[in-house]
Design an enzyme around this catalytic site. Structure first.
Site, PDB file in Angstrom:
ATOM      1  CB  ALA A 105      61.761  19.239 -23.786  1.00 47.40           C
ATOM      2  CG  ASN A 106      59.895  17.755 -29.732  1.00 47.85           C
ATOM      3  OD1 ASN A 106      61.646  18.045 -30.018  1.00 47.85           O
ATOM      4  ND2 ASN A 106      59.536  17.086 -30.400  1.00 47.85           N
ATOM      5  N   GLY A 148      60.012  12.356 -25.696  1.00 49.12           N
ATOM      6  CA  GLY A 148      59.966  10.910 -25.457  1.00 49.12           C
ATOM      7  C   GLY A 148      60.989  11.359 -23.970  1.00 49.12           C
ATOM      8  N   GLY A 200      63.098  13.787 -23.077  1.00 46.17           N
ATOM      9  CA  GLY A 200      63.190  15.279 -23.020  1.00 46.17           C
ATOM     10  C   GLY A 200      61.422  15.801 -22.092  1.00 46.17           C
ATOM     11  CB  SER A 223      73.344   5.537 -25.562  1.00 46.71           C
ATOM     12  OG  SER A 223      72.306   4.712 -26.579  1.00 46.71           O
ATOM     13  CE1 TYR A 230      71.792   7.817 -31.519  1.00 49.36           C
ATOM     14  CE2 TYR A 230      72.687   5.617 -30.450  1.00 49.36           C
ATOM     15  CZ  TYR A 230      71.286   7.278 -29.391  1.00 49.36           C
ATOM     16  OH  TYR A 230      71.081   7.447 -28.678  1.00 49.36           O
TER      17      TYR A 230
END
Length: 293
Positions: free
Chosen positions: A22-23, A25, A27, A137, A163
């Protein structure tokens, strides 16, 4: 669901959220929206300094905790600090990085995006009272997952495919967790989401031609803001209408942008044998046995 937006988030007073990554984007946008609706948010992040900046913007409703999903010792240490929470949002992720290994020896994308979250959820599930949100995604469509070679020990490593593998693993895990909740008659739910094409810090760092595709998408304004990209996971995390085992994503441009709606999964996501094998392999690799749900 109509045109569901942040304005439709119900009051979250008294509810406690853990949001990984959450730092920045998606989040960060999720944490800000939940706190604005009255919720208490724990920003569980590897980059504590950036998380503190976001927490300062949010105010007293936010706390910061260190969590490095690529390090199982960090996952265990964080889990030990949690007493109880209503919602766990498994948001953090890395995308398209060069081949590398986590501290525990896992391929970096699978280790961070799936195995770290699998272990975290297993350790926290007795303390989560309501729901788990798992972020996948649209890249899961391109996965070529091999449960017997999650670390790319035998296969040729391709960043974009790896990914996709990790995000498909997220999907298989979220769907299986939802099935197990239902089979156990649990009141808890597992809900899945994806952001479509959101212009976040994950994009443009693969050092491949895929970066140019992403840049072109931004120039053509195909991508949407992180605030818009966060809507599906906000719906999954806060709405009483969110359903166990359902996958939510943007409704427009083939799932690339727009307001949230029910999204489609790959047919292989319903393969019970594949889910079971991934679950067992995830327990074996992490050394974390998932408790009865």
């Amino acid at each position: 669901m109509g045109g569901w937006s942040r304005d439709d988030i119900p009051a979250q007073h008294g509810r406690r959220f853990i949001i990984t990554g959450a730092n920045s984007g998606l989040g960060a946008e999720t944490a800000k929206a939940v706190a604005a609706a009255g919720g208490q948010v724990t920003l569980a992040c590897r980059n504590v300094a950036k998380a503190r900046t976001v927490a300062e913007q949010i105010g007293p409703a936010a706390t910061v905790a260190e969590l490095d999903l690529s390090d199982l010792a960090s996952v265990r240490a964080f889990a030990d600090t949690v007493d109880e929470a209503d919602v766990l949002v498994n948001n953090a992720g890395i995308m398209g990085v060069p081949y590398g290994r986590t501290i525990d020896g896992f391929e970096m994308q699978m280790g961070t995006n799936h195995l770290g979250h699998f272990a975290l959820t297993a350790l926290l599930i007795p303390k989560i009272t309501e729901r788990v949100v798992v972020l996948s995604s649209i890249a899961h469509r391109f996965a070529r997952i091999d449960v017997d070679d999650l670390g790319y020990d035998r296969r040729t490593y391709r960043r974009a495919i790896a990914y996709g593998d990790s995000k498909f693993a997220n999907m298989l895990f979220g769907l299986e967790l939802a099935r197990r909740f239902e089979a156990a008659g649990s009141s808890k739910i597992a809900v899945l989401a994806h952001p479509g094409y959101a212009s976040t810090g994950l994009l443009g760092k693969t050092e491949t031609t895929f970066d140019y595709v992403m840049k072109a998408g931004d120039l053509l304004r195909v991508g949407q803001t992180p605030a818009m990209g966060a809507l599906p996971q906000l719906f999954a995390a806060t709405s009483p209408a969110a359903r166990n085992g359902t996958y939510y994503g943007p409704r427009g441009l083939g799932g690339l942008r727009g307001k949230p709606t029910v999204a489609r999964t790959r047919r292989a996501a319903s393969d019970q044998d594949l889910r079971d094998r991934l679950w067992s392999e995830s327990e074996r690799l992490t050394g974390v046995e998932f408790p009865a749900v």
